[in-house]
Write a protein that holds these residues in place. Sequence first.
Motif, PDB file in Angstrom:
ATOM      1  N   GLY A  48      14.337  -9.786  -8.324  1.00  0.00           N
ATOM      2  CA  GLY A  48      13.061 -10.160  -7.361  1.00  0.00           C
ATOM      3  C   GLY A  48      13.259 -11.690  -6.939  1.00  0.00           C
ATOM      4  N   SER A  49      13.491 -12.386  -7.929  1.00  0.00           N
ATOM      5  CA  SER A  49      13.837 -13.930  -7.771  1.00  0.00           C
ATOM      6  C   SER A  49      15.015 -14.102  -6.414  1.00  0.00           C
ATOM      7  CB  SER A  49      14.217 -14.551  -8.844  1.00  0.00           C
ATOM      8  OG  SER A  49      15.268 -14.470  -9.333  1.00  0.00           O
TER       9      SER A  49
ATOM     10  N   GLY B  74      10.625  -2.397  -8.784  1.00  0.00           N
ATOM     11  CA  GLY B  74      10.880  -2.323 -10.178  1.00  0.00           C
ATOM     12  C   GLY B  74      11.935  -3.372 -10.476  1.00  0.00           C
ATOM     13  N   LEU B  75      12.202  -4.570  -9.803  1.00  0.00           N
ATOM     14  CA  LEU B  75      13.109  -5.393 -10.169  1.00  0.00           C
ATOM     15  C   LEU B  75      12.897  -6.309 -10.972  1.00  0.00           C
ATOM     16  CD1 LEU B  75      13.269  -6.610  -6.376  1.00  0.00           C
ATOM     17  CD2 LEU B  75      14.881  -5.140  -7.448  1.00  0.00           C
ATOM     18  N   PRO B  76      14.310  -6.827 -11.730  1.00  0.00           N
ATOM     19  CA  PRO B  76      14.046  -7.662 -12.864  1.00  0.00           C
ATOM     20  C   PRO B  76      13.817  -9.151 -12.082  1.00  0.00           C
ATOM     21  CG  PRO B  76      16.565  -6.971 -12.185  1.00  0.00           C
ATOM     22  CD  PRO B  76      15.457  -6.153 -11.398  1.00  0.00           C
ATOM     23  N   LYS B  77      13.388  -9.833 -13.065  1.00  0.00           N
ATOM     24  CA  LYS B  77      13.077 -11.479 -12.991  1.00  0.00           C
ATOM     25  C   LYS B  77      11.769 -11.677 -11.896  1.00  0.00           C
ATOM     26  CE  LYS B  77      17.682 -12.964 -13.911  1.00  0.00           C
ATOM     27  NZ  LYS B  77      18.675 -13.929 -13.592  1.00  0.00           N
ATOM     28  N   MET B  78      11.557 -10.880 -11.198  1.00  0.00           N
ATOM     29  CA  MET B  78      10.198 -10.847 -10.350  1.00  0.00           C
ATOM     30  C   MET B  78      10.083  -9.503  -9.799  1.00  0.00           C
ATOM     31  SD  MET B  78       9.324 -13.047  -7.053  1.00  0.00           S
ATOM     32  CE  MET B  78       9.742 -14.669  -7.830  1.00  0.00           C
ATOM     33  N   SER B  79       8.806  -9.001 -10.013  1.00  0.00           N
ATOM     34  CA  SER B  79       8.711  -7.606  -9.670  1.00  0.00           C
ATOM     35  C   SER B  79       8.549  -7.642  -8.015  1.00  0.00           C
ATOM     36  CB  SER B  79       7.068  -7.166  -9.864  1.00  0.00           C
ATOM     37  OG  SER B  79       6.123  -7.767  -9.130  1.00  0.00           O
ATOM     38  N   GLY B  80       8.732  -6.516  -7.355  1.00  0.00           N
ATOM     39  CA  GLY B  80       8.886  -6.347  -5.822  1.00  0.00           C
ATOM     40  C   GLY B  80       7.408  -6.771  -5.451  1.00  0.00           C
ATOM     41  N   HIS B  81       6.311  -6.163  -6.331  1.00  0.00           N
ATOM     42  CA  HIS B  81       4.938  -6.528  -5.722  1.00  0.00           C
ATOM     43  C   HIS B  81       4.903  -8.000  -5.424  1.00  0.00           C
ATOM     44  CE1 HIS B  81       3.717  -2.648  -7.553  1.00  0.00           C
ATOM     45  NE2 HIS B  81       3.270  -2.492  -6.574  1.00  0.00           N
ATOM     46  N   GLU B  82       5.425  -8.836  -6.528  1.00  0.00           N
ATOM     47  CA  GLU B  82       5.391 -10.332  -6.455  1.00  0.00           C
ATOM     48  C   GLU B  82       5.978 -10.808  -5.156  1.00  0.00           C
ATOM     49  OE1 GLU B  82       3.954 -14.053  -7.132  1.00  0.00           O
ATOM     50  OE2 GLU B  82       3.174 -12.109  -7.986  1.00  0.00           O
ATOM     51  N   VAL B  83       7.215 -10.059  -5.059  1.00  0.00           N
ATOM     52  CA  VAL B  83       8.198 -10.624  -3.722  1.00  0.00           C
ATOM     53  C   VAL B  83       7.246 -10.273  -2.445  1.00  0.00           C
ATOM     54  CG1 VAL B  83       9.860 -10.036  -2.634  1.00  0.00           C
ATOM     55  CG2 VAL B  83      10.459 -10.210  -4.874  1.00  0.00           C
TER      56      VAL B  83
ATOM     57  N   LYS C 138       4.093 -10.139  -1.933  1.00  0.00           N
ATOM     58  CA  LYS C 138       2.670 -10.933  -2.102  1.00  0.00           C
ATOM     59  C   LYS C 138       3.120 -12.294  -1.726  1.00  0.00           C
ATOM     60  CE  LYS C 138      -0.502 -12.848  -5.435  1.00  0.00           C
ATOM     61  NZ  LYS C 138      -1.105 -12.939  -6.715  1.00  0.00           N
ATOM     62  N   ARG C 139       4.458 -12.917  -2.197  1.00  0.00           N
ATOM     63  CA  ARG C 139       4.794 -14.227  -1.797  1.00  0.00           C
ATOM     64  C   ARG C 139       5.300 -14.147  -0.170  1.00  0.00           C
ATOM     65  NH1 ARG C 139       7.801 -17.492  -6.269  1.00  0.00           N
ATOM     66  NH2 ARG C 139       6.534 -17.008  -7.921  1.00  0.00           N
ATOM     67  N   LEU C 140       5.811 -13.113   0.062  1.00  0.00           N
ATOM     68  CA  LEU C 140       6.310 -12.943   1.430  1.00  0.00           C
ATOM     69  C   LEU C 140       5.291 -13.025   2.413  1.00  0.00           C
ATOM     70  CD1 LEU C 140       8.656 -12.409   3.598  1.00  0.00           C
ATOM     71  CD2 LEU C 140       7.978  -9.921   3.327  1.00  0.00           C
ATOM     72  N   ARG C 141       4.116 -12.270   2.289  1.00  0.00           N
ATOM     73  CA  ARG C 141       3.042 -12.379   3.140  1.00  0.00           C
ATOM     74  C   ARG C 141       2.257 -13.368   3.012  1.00  0.00           C
ATOM     75  NH1 ARG C 141       5.545  -9.117   5.860  1.00  0.00           N
ATOM     76  NH2 ARG C 141       5.059  -6.645   5.536  1.00  0.00           N
ATOM     77  N   ALA C 142       2.080 -14.369   1.941  1.00  0.00           N
ATOM     78  CA  ALA C 142       1.505 -15.545   1.868  1.00  0.00           C
ATOM     79  C   ALA C 142       2.321 -16.737   2.565  1.00  0.00           C
ATOM     80  CB  ALA C 142       1.571 -16.015   0.400  1.00  0.00           C
TER      81      ALA C 142
ATOM     82  N   ALA D 110       9.305 -17.246   9.092  1.00  0.00           N
ATOM     83  CA  ALA D 110       9.838 -16.400  10.072  1.00  0.00           C
ATOM     84  C   ALA D 110       9.774 -14.966   9.739  1.00  0.00           C
ATOM     85  CB  ALA D 110      11.492 -16.718  10.437  1.00  0.00           C
ATOM     86  N   ASN D 111       9.672 -14.878   8.520  1.00  0.00           N
ATOM     87  CA  ASN D 111       9.726 -13.280   7.767  1.00  0.00           C
ATOM     88  C   ASN D 111       8.172 -12.928   7.442  1.00  0.00           C
ATOM     89  OD1 ASN D 111      12.415 -12.759   7.964  1.00  0.00           O
ATOM     90  ND2 ASN D 111      13.072 -13.933   5.944  1.00  0.00           N
ATOM     91  N   ALA D 112       7.360 -13.804   7.657  1.00  0.00           N
ATOM     92  CA  ALA D 112       5.964 -13.688   7.069  1.00  0.00           C
ATOM     93  C   ALA D 112       5.443 -12.136   7.614  1.00  0.00           C
ATOM     94  CB  ALA D 112       4.849 -14.540   7.468  1.00  0.00           C
ATOM     95  N   LYS D 113       5.737 -11.669   8.848  1.00  0.00           N
ATOM     96  CA  LYS D 113       5.600 -10.204   9.521  1.00  0.00           C
ATOM     97  C   LYS D 113       6.467  -9.419   9.465  1.00  0.00           C
ATOM     98  CE  LYS D 113       1.439 -12.158  10.727  1.00  0.00           C
ATOM     99  NZ  LYS D 113       0.306 -11.980   9.901  1.00  0.00           N
ATOM    100  N   MET D 114       7.503  -9.747   8.838  1.00  0.00           N
ATOM    101  CA  MET D 114       8.545  -8.440   8.565  1.00  0.00           C
ATOM    102  C   MET D 114       8.133  -7.286   8.098  1.00  0.00           C
ATOM    103  SD  MET D 114      12.128  -9.213   6.277  1.00  0.00           S
ATOM    104  CE  MET D 114      11.223 -10.058   5.179  1.00  0.00           C
ATOM    105  N   PRO D 115       8.746  -6.247   8.811  1.00  0.00           N
ATOM    106  CA  PRO D 115       8.304  -5.025   7.984  1.00  0.00           C
ATOM    107  C   PRO D 115       8.970  -4.806   6.658  1.00  0.00           C
ATOM    108  CG  PRO D 115       9.270  -4.736  10.314  1.00  0.00           C
ATOM    109  CD  PRO D 115       9.443  -6.062  10.037  1.00  0.00           C
ATOM    110  N   VAL D 116       8.472  -4.128   5.970  1.00  0.00           N
ATOM    111  CA  VAL D 116       8.886  -3.823   4.472  1.00  0.00           C
ATOM    112  C   VAL D 116       8.910  -2.402   4.113  1.00  0.00           C
ATOM    113  CG1 VAL D 116       8.719  -4.459   2.018  1.00  0.00           C
ATOM    114  CG2 VAL D 116       8.268  -6.263   3.741  1.00  0.00           C
ATOM    115  N   LEU D 117      10.194  -1.827   3.788  1.00  0.00           N
ATOM    116  CA  LEU D 117      10.320  -0.529   3.409  1.00  0.00           C
ATOM    117  C   LEU D 117      10.151  -0.386   1.835  1.00  0.00           C
ATOM    118  CD1 LEU D 117      10.406   2.501   4.141  1.00  0.00           C
ATOM    119  CD2 LEU D 117      12.818   2.050   3.967  1.00  0.00           C
ATOM    120  N   ILE D 118       9.131   0.048   1.332  1.00  0.00           N
ATOM    121  CA  ILE D 118       9.036   0.196  -0.166  1.00  0.00           C
ATOM    122  C   ILE D 118      10.017   1.453  -0.862  1.00  0.00           C
ATOM    123  CG2 ILE D 118       7.694   0.506  -2.464  1.00  0.00           C
ATOM    124  CD1 ILE D 118       7.269  -2.196  -0.720  1.00  0.00           C
ATOM    125  N   LEU D 119      11.096   1.325  -1.833  1.00  0.00           N
ATOM    126  CA  LEU D 119      11.784   2.045  -2.420  1.00  0.00           C
ATOM    127  C   LEU D 119      11.258   2.446  -3.874  1.00  0.00           C
ATOM    128  CD1 LEU D 119      15.514   1.582  -2.412  1.00  0.00           C
ATOM    129  CD2 LEU D 119      14.101   3.123  -1.124  1.00  0.00           C
TER     130      LEU D 119
END
Length: 82
Positions: A33-34, A53-62, A64-68, A73-82
């Motif tokens: 995640g980091s 379920g990533l190590p070092k930082m959860s995907g949820h946190e990634v 959350k930070r992306l959207r914040a 440039a990536n703030a509105k990037m589409p995200v596909l959750i695996l």
Amino acid sequence: MRLLIAEDDPVLADGLCRSLRRAGYAVDHVKTGSEADTAVSTQPYDLLILDLGLPKMSGHEVLKRLRARSNGANAKMPVLIL
């Protein structure tokens, strides 16, 4: 189109990377995640394929930070959750 795959399972990541590259996409892969957070804060991507379920930082946190990062440039990037 440039994609980022954030996946710690080597078999799943390898299959996704190979398939998408054969389809003509430029694919970067990170295992934690980091690493994903660093990549999306420094490089432009068209899509993020994200394991929650990533190590070092959860995907949820990634995500959350992306959207914040409302001005990045990536703030509105589409995200596909695996």
